[in-house]
Enzyme design. Structure first.
Site, PDB file in Angstrom:
ATOM      1  CG  ASP A  18      -2.037   0.962   1.205  1.00 34.80           C
ATOM      2  OD1 ASP A  18      -2.242   1.578   0.141  1.00 34.80           O
ATOM      3  OD2 ASP A  18      -2.725   1.139   2.222  1.00 34.80           O
ATOM      4  CB  CYS A 242      -4.464  10.560   0.828  1.00 33.89           C
ATOM      5  SG  CYS A 242      -6.220  10.452   0.557  1.00 33.89           S
TER       6      CYS A 242
END
Length: 304
Positions: A18, A242
């Site tokens: 991730d 993000c």
């Protein structure tokens, strides 16, 4: 101290997967392997290593076979991988992961924009993947994204989280992550999302995955601890931005979570100094400072 707060917490470091997947600069397989080795040496018992997504969509993970086959595995450490579909699973199974991760969103708008189908359809597509993995003795985790907020539809109601958790339970998923994908959650909202999940999964089957976009990740971790949650995902050096908030941070840094937990007298089995070294290693390769307050503070202290 709240009697629900666990005495021991197990962290899943998602940095190699991730954390690195959106990096523009290609990270060679040997660097990713080096990162996994440093994480397990620091005491991490669960590491999310890579994903089996089409390299067209995520070029950074095209070396999944090289990374998985290059790791010197340590007994007692679980290596998980993300599989988006049956084709991804079939590629992953050759590399003997301990666990595969399937995913779904608690936001209908996010599901449509991200994968062009409804939440129910997205979970139904994973049913054969879960079945194949369980038959092969591979554990299955479900990542539940947008459990408190969505970039398209704003606030997400706890009922939507419960709905998604029920669908995942229905196809045989064994445990789930309650993820605040865009980091907008605050403690009570996060607790409500976790409580909705606990209607379908036991406490030991639920983990928290909080992004720090608005600086709330540690507060939200504490809120989850108060409910008895003892499994969390974090990313060494705060790797992983993000994608929906320009310049915003993404994953909470493992170093920051460990420092807080140790300060509360909670055991993690992790050596913070070695963890800081792991973060410094990958940050050095990426040519930037670790995105962890604790790592920066400790590295400055060492340099002093």
């Amino acid at each position: 101290m709240n009697p629900n707060i666990p005495a021991r917490v197990r962290l899943i470091d998602v940095g190699p997967r991730d954390g690195l997947q959106n990096e523009k600069m290609p990270v060679p397989a040997e660097i990713k392997i080096g990162l996994v080795h440093r994480l397990q040496e620091a005491g991490l018992q669960e590491i999310e290593v890579t994903s089996y997504v089409s390299p067209k969509w995520v070029p950074q993970m095209a070396d999944n076979h090289d990374v998985m086959s290059g790791i010197a595995r340590v007994p007692g450490v679980d290596y998980s991988v993300l599989t988006p579909n049956l084709k991804g699973y079939e590629a992953a199974v050759q590399d003997r992961p301990d666990e595969i991760v399937v995913f779904g969103s608690a936001s209908e708008a996010f599901s449509q924009k991200n994968i062009n189908c409804s939440i129910a359809e997205s979970i139904e597509r994973f049913a054969p993947v879960v079945e194949a993995a369980r038959s092969a003795g591979i554990r299955v985790r479900g990542a539940m994204s947008c459990t408190v907020g969505c970039p398209y539809e704003g606030e997400v109601a706890p009922e939507r989280v419960g709905y998604l958790a029920g669908l995942l339970k229905g196809i045989g998923v064994q445990r789930v992550d309650v993820a605040d994908t865009i980091g907008v959650g605050t403690p009570r909202k996060v607790q409500r999302a976790i409580e909705a999940t606990l209607a379908h999964f036991a406490l030991h089957e639920v983990s928290g995955h909080f992004h720090d976009t608005y600086g709330q990740a540690l507060s939200n971790t504490l809120a989850a601890l108060e409910l008895g949650v003892w499994n969390f995902q974090s990313s060494v050096a705060g790797l992983g931005g993000c994608p929906y908030a320009k310049g915003a941070t993404g994953n909470v840094a493992t170093e920051d979570v460990v420092y807080m937990l140790h300060g509360m007298g909670i055991d993690t089995g992790i050596d913070l100094d070695k963890l800081v070294d792991a973060g410094a290693y990958i940050s050095g390769f990426l040519d930037r400072k670790p995105n962890s307050r604790v790592a920066v503070a400790l590295l400055n202290k060492r340099a002093g």
